[in-house]
Write an enzyme that holds these catalytic residues in place. Structure first.
Site, PDB file in Angstrom:
ATOM      1  N   HIS A   1       0.858  -1.267  -0.044  1.00  0.00           N
ATOM      2  CA  HIS A   1      -0.130  -0.171  -0.132  1.00  0.00           C
ATOM      3  C   HIS A   1       0.959   1.298  -0.063  1.00  0.00           C
ATOM      4  CE1 HIS A   1       0.821   0.741   4.359  1.00  0.00           C
ATOM      5  NE2 HIS A   1       0.630  -0.672   4.394  1.00  0.00           N
ATOM      6  N   ASP A   2       0.335   2.074  -0.574  1.00  0.00           N
ATOM      7  CA  ASP A   2       0.961   3.711  -0.677  1.00  0.00           C
ATOM      8  C   ASP A   2       2.337   3.555  -1.406  1.00  0.00           C
ATOM      9  OD1 ASP A   2      -1.131   5.166   1.075  1.00  0.00           O
ATOM     10  OD2 ASP A   2      -0.585   3.708   2.515  1.00  0.00           O
TER      11      ASP A   2
ATOM     12  N   GLY B   1       5.036  -1.467   2.257  1.00  0.00           N
ATOM     13  CA  GLY B   1       4.357  -0.234   2.106  1.00  0.00           C
ATOM     14  C   GLY B   1       5.126   1.040   2.061  1.00  0.00           C
TER      15      GLY B   1
END
Length: 266
Positions: A121-122, A139
């Protein structure tokens, strides 16, 4: 025409552009946007607020856009943006962003994600990036253009890898990798420059000699890294490739710079 296999489940609210092919037993969620000529081969699941760029191909059992693997995620409407002309092989997972990381995970164009690799994520991934099998990206990572990861490599959360770098197979990378760098090992250390990759991409002998000279200066054992980088910036101010390395090292970051092992220092 949009070709959807009769066994596929595509939510009526999903947006499928002309030329999209959705193979057997795929599932496409209501907030998904799929652009022209994308192919979901079979058993692919695309969920969340996910967009997939034109001509991308996704192979069986890939999980794209499901809830991020972050226990702090509370259902915020974050997104996953995948660019054009990407290759996503079997069992690949890609997660959307989170409130704590900017709300978006972004993948560039002309990338290849081989079997069982993961995009956390991100994370922000540039163009022409290659993840070999089982690469694990945590992430909040930032991967610049033309980076290659060997099989089984892993990058710590908030890690950065500069353009044209090579991360050797099975490497556990805790710290940032300079542009054009070559890192290997557990824990990974800087082994030199990615000269093979630079030759393949058409860098001149003069460019590579300048980068090698600057590398030897910046990663020598005399003085501090800050002092050596300042010397390199002054000496190679007119060499854009060297200045990319200088700017990368000087940039604010969450992780330290990956360094050579003492017995391999320049």
């Amino acid at each position: 025409m949009t070709g959807v296999h009769p066994t596929a489940i595509v939510d009526p609210k999903a947006q499928l552009a002309p030329g999209v092919k959705v193979g057997p037993f795929c599932v496409v969620g209501p907030h998904v946007v799929i652009h022209e000529d994308v192919v979901l081969h079979s058993h692919v699941v695309v969920e969340g607020r996910t967009s997939i760029g034109a001509r991308t191909q996704i192979y069986p059992f890939a999980s794209i856009g499901h809830q991020p693997q972050d226990l702090k995620y509370k259902g915020e409407p974050s997104t996953l943006e995948i660019g054009t002309d990407n290759l996503v092989r079997e069992h690949v997972t890609m997660n959307p962003g989170t409130e704590g990381g900017g709300m978006v995970t972004r993948v560039g164009n002309h990338c290849a994600f081989l079997a069982a690799s993961h995009v956390g994520h991100d994370s922000i991934i540039g163009d022409h990036v290659v993840f070999s099998n089982n690469v694990m990206l945590a992430g909040h990572c930032k991967i610049d253009d033309y980076v290659i990861f060997g099989g089984g490599a892993a990058l710590h959360q908030f890690g950065r890898v500069g353009k044209h770098a090579f991360v050797g197979g099975m490497s556990a990378v805790e710290n940032d990798v300079i542009p054009y760098g070559l890192v290997v090992g557990n824990r990974a250390y800087l082994m030199g420059l990615n000269l093979v990759g630079l030759k393949r991409r058409g860098f001149s002998r003069e460019q590579m000699l300048s980068m090698r000279e600057a590398y030897n200066l910046m990663f020598s054992s005399e003085g501090t890294l800050r002092e050596r980088v300042a010397l390199a910036a002054e000496k190679f101010a007119d060499k854009s490739e060297v200045m990319e390395i200088v700017d990368f090292i000087r940039a604010e970051a969450d992780r330290a710079i990956c360094m050579p092992r003492p017995d391999r220092a320049a």
